[in-house]
Write a protein that holds these residues in place. Structure first.
Motif, PDB file in Angstrom:
ATOM      1  N   LEU A  21       0.620  -1.225  -0.238  1.00 22.04           N
ATOM      2  CA  LEU A  21       0.037   0.030   0.121  1.00 22.04           C
ATOM      3  C   LEU A  21       0.916   1.301   0.190  1.00 22.04           C
ATOM      4  O   LEU A  21       0.455   2.246  -0.744  1.00 22.04           O
ATOM      5  N   VAL A  22       1.847   1.324   0.652  1.00 25.37           N
ATOM      6  CA  VAL A  22       2.845   2.437   0.774  1.00 25.37           C
ATOM      7  C   VAL A  22       3.218   2.832  -0.600  1.00 25.37           C
ATOM      8  O   VAL A  22       3.450   3.883  -0.909  1.00 25.37           O
ATOM      9  N   PHE A  23       3.838   1.574  -1.311  1.00 23.92           N
ATOM     10  CA  PHE A  23       4.357   2.054  -2.613  1.00 23.92           C
ATOM     11  C   PHE A  23       3.210   2.375  -3.562  1.00 23.92           C
ATOM     12  O   PHE A  23       3.405   3.189  -4.500  1.00 23.92           O
ATOM     13  N   MET A  24       2.106   1.676  -3.552  1.00 24.15           N
ATOM     14  CA  MET A  24       0.927   2.383  -4.309  1.00 24.15           C
ATOM     15  C   MET A  24       0.338   3.639  -4.094  1.00 24.15           C
ATOM     16  O   MET A  24       0.275   4.450  -5.107  1.00 24.15           O
ATOM     17  N   LEU A  25       0.349   4.198  -2.767  1.00 23.31           N
ATOM     18  CA  LEU A  25       0.135   5.459  -2.621  1.00 23.31           C
ATOM     19  C   LEU A  25       1.090   6.325  -3.042  1.00 23.31           C
ATOM     20  O   LEU A  25       0.707   7.618  -3.298  1.00 23.31           O
ATOM     21  N   ILE A  26       2.449   5.990  -2.894  1.00 22.65           N
ATOM     22  CA  ILE A  26       3.372   6.878  -3.201  1.00 22.65           C
ATOM     23  C   ILE A  26       3.399   7.225  -4.619  1.00 22.65           C
ATOM     24  O   ILE A  26       3.596   8.293  -5.181  1.00 22.65           O
ATOM     25  N   GLY A  27       3.157   6.086  -5.301  1.00 22.27           N
ATOM     26  CA  GLY A  27       3.225   6.205  -6.964  1.00 22.27           C
ATOM     27  C   GLY A  27       1.924   6.777  -7.404  1.00 22.27           C
ATOM     28  O   GLY A  27       2.289   7.945  -8.293  1.00 22.27           O
ATOM     29  N   ALA A  28       0.742   6.872  -6.710  1.00 19.08           N
ATOM     30  CA  ALA A  28      -0.123   7.736  -7.086  1.00 19.08           C
ATOM     31  C   ALA A  28      -0.048   9.155  -6.603  1.00 19.08           C
ATOM     32  O   ALA A  28      -0.426   9.957  -7.544  1.00 19.08           O
TER      33      ALA A  28
END
Length: 452
Positions: A21-28
């Motif tokens: 989730l951290v990487f998804m949120l940072i990417g978004a």
């Protein structure tokens, strides 16, 4: 039942433990920051102006400021204290810098998702609006089944959040006051649980307010709780002026320090700050979409700006306030402490005898406002699943029961369900809004043309 425990733990371990989730949120956050040309910085003065500008509408209409209070009520809770303390305890003061950075980037995500919530909302017969990520999914993608999954995940999350907030209230009270500790029924924990449940039930079911009773209550609670916290923090900063430069220096030095990089702790510093920022301001989860959709406003971009500003307030003001309180205390004062115990010790150091009671008052307002906000959000989620007022009454009745249960006992599985629900919501929301962001981006371009 044991298989359900295993499924929840496995999903939580994958999404939260592996930092997916951290990487998804940072990417978004990075993607939308570039796509909007960093509107959160370019248009900051306009964002503040939109927030306090009164839109002309009929009596009972929900304004941008009121949806800001609603979104802030959900974002600001026990996590703004216990979560920040945990981030500092594990990642050190340097985690605060990364918390700031991810909030500034994540506000672009909040802008996009909230703008889409306004574009794809539903108008009710009485002229009010209902919306959120499930409505976006159904109207834009014609995938009602996925919208129902998101709505169900919302309800699961909100039941868990309600228990966490209720337990945070009673725990803060019983850690300071011990009245009736030996009595099985007439003890402070039981009485305070009942009192909070009755108070929330009154707001939801029995308030005579002409406007939505939850909105009306949060209009009073959110400004008050923000003011008392900020005033207390200003007092603490003023009385510790000589220590502020070294505190700021420590935050930045440990955020980029060679000692952390070469010592192998740099990842922990960054990840704890990033996680705290992302999970506190909720940009990307779609939570604030339920609030954004309710506004009576003439342009989706204006409401997107309001929710973007909410991310700034949650992290750069409230979370930072908690961090400063802790970092301005001598290490010997809080050595060996963690969580709320550490925060209470820090407040007692700064405010002497009123420190601990102040924390009790603060936690009460923080947590009650969050409970009321998720009651509103859940109402929209249940309305999407089925337009039955009885189903919604049932949801709210269970929510009241959860307040009492959470207040008298800490159920780790229910708390895990909150993480489970929020994790599912975030994955669905991000995967949905990235490919359909164009209408929100077009609305921003049109709004900027109007400004010129």
């Amino acid at each position: 039942m044991e298989s359900i425990y295993k499924i929840v733990d496995a999903v939580n371990g994958l999404l939260w433990g592996k930092n997916i989730l951290v990487f998804m949120l940072i990417g978004a956050a990075l993607y939308f920051s570039f796509k909007t040309k960093f509107m959160q910085f370019r248009l900051f003065h306009k964002i503040v102006k939109v927030l306090f500008k009164n839109e002309k509408g009929k009596k009972g209409d929900i304004s941008s400021l009121e949806t800001f209070f609603l979104g802030t009520a959900c974002r600001v809770g026990a996590g703004n204290i216990a979560g920040v303390v945990a981030a500092i305890s594990v990642g050190g003061p340097g985690a605060i810098f990364w918390m700031w950075l991810v909030a500034m980037l994540g506000s672009a995500t909040a802008f996009i998702e909230s703008s889409l919530a306004v574009i794809y909302r539903k108008k009710e017969k009485d002229g009010s609006y209902t919306g959120g990520t499930p409505f976006i999914i159904e109207k834009r993608l014609n995938m009602r089944w996925l919208g129902i999954i998101y709505a169900l995940a919302s309800v699961v999350c909100y039941f868990g959040v309600t228990q966490v907030m209720s337990n945070s209230i009673t725990s803060s009270i019983t850690s300071v006051y011990t009245w009736g500790a030996g009595n099985k029924f007439l003890n402070l924990q039981n009485i305070s649980s009942i009192a909070v449940a009755i108070m929330v039930a009154y707001v939801i079911f029995f308030s005579s307010s002409k406007k939505d009773s939850i909105i009306e209550s949060l209009n009073k609670i959110v400004p008050f709780m923000a003011i008392i916290y900020v005033v207390a923090v200003i007092y603490i900063l003023v009385t510790n002026l000589t220590n502020i430069p070294s505190m700021i220096g420590t935050i930045f030095s440990q955020a980029f320090g060679g000692k952390e990089i070469f010592g192998g702790t740099f990842g922990a510093v960054v990840m704890n700050g990033v996680r705290r920022g992302l999970f506190s301001n909720e940009a990307g989860s779609g939570n604030s979409n339920y609030a954004a959709a309710a506004v009576h406003i003439d342009n989706p971009s204006k409401q997107g700006m309001v929710q973007a500003f909410g991310v700034f307030i949650d992290t750069l003001v409230i979370c930072s306030a908690t961090a400063f309180i802790v970092l301005l205390v001598p290490e010997s004062t809080i050595a060996g402490l963690s969580g709320m115990g550490l925060f209470q010790a820090a407040m007692t150091y700064h405010l002497s005898s009123i420190g601990a009671p102040f924390v009790v008052i603060l936690m009460f307002f923080f947590c009650v406002s969050t409970i009321l906000a998720v009651a509103f959000y859940g109402r929209s989620a249940v309305n999407f699943i089925h337009e039955s007022k009885y189903l919604n009454i049932g949801y709210q009745a269970v929510l009241i029961l959860m307040i009492y249960i959470g207040g008298i006992k800490q159920d780790i599985f229910i708390w895990s369900l909150a993480d489970f629900g929020l994790g599912i919501m975030t994955v669905i929301n991000i995967l949905v809004i990235i490919p359909i962001a164009k209408p929100a981006l077009d609305a921003l371009k049109n709004y900027e043309k109007e400004l010129k």
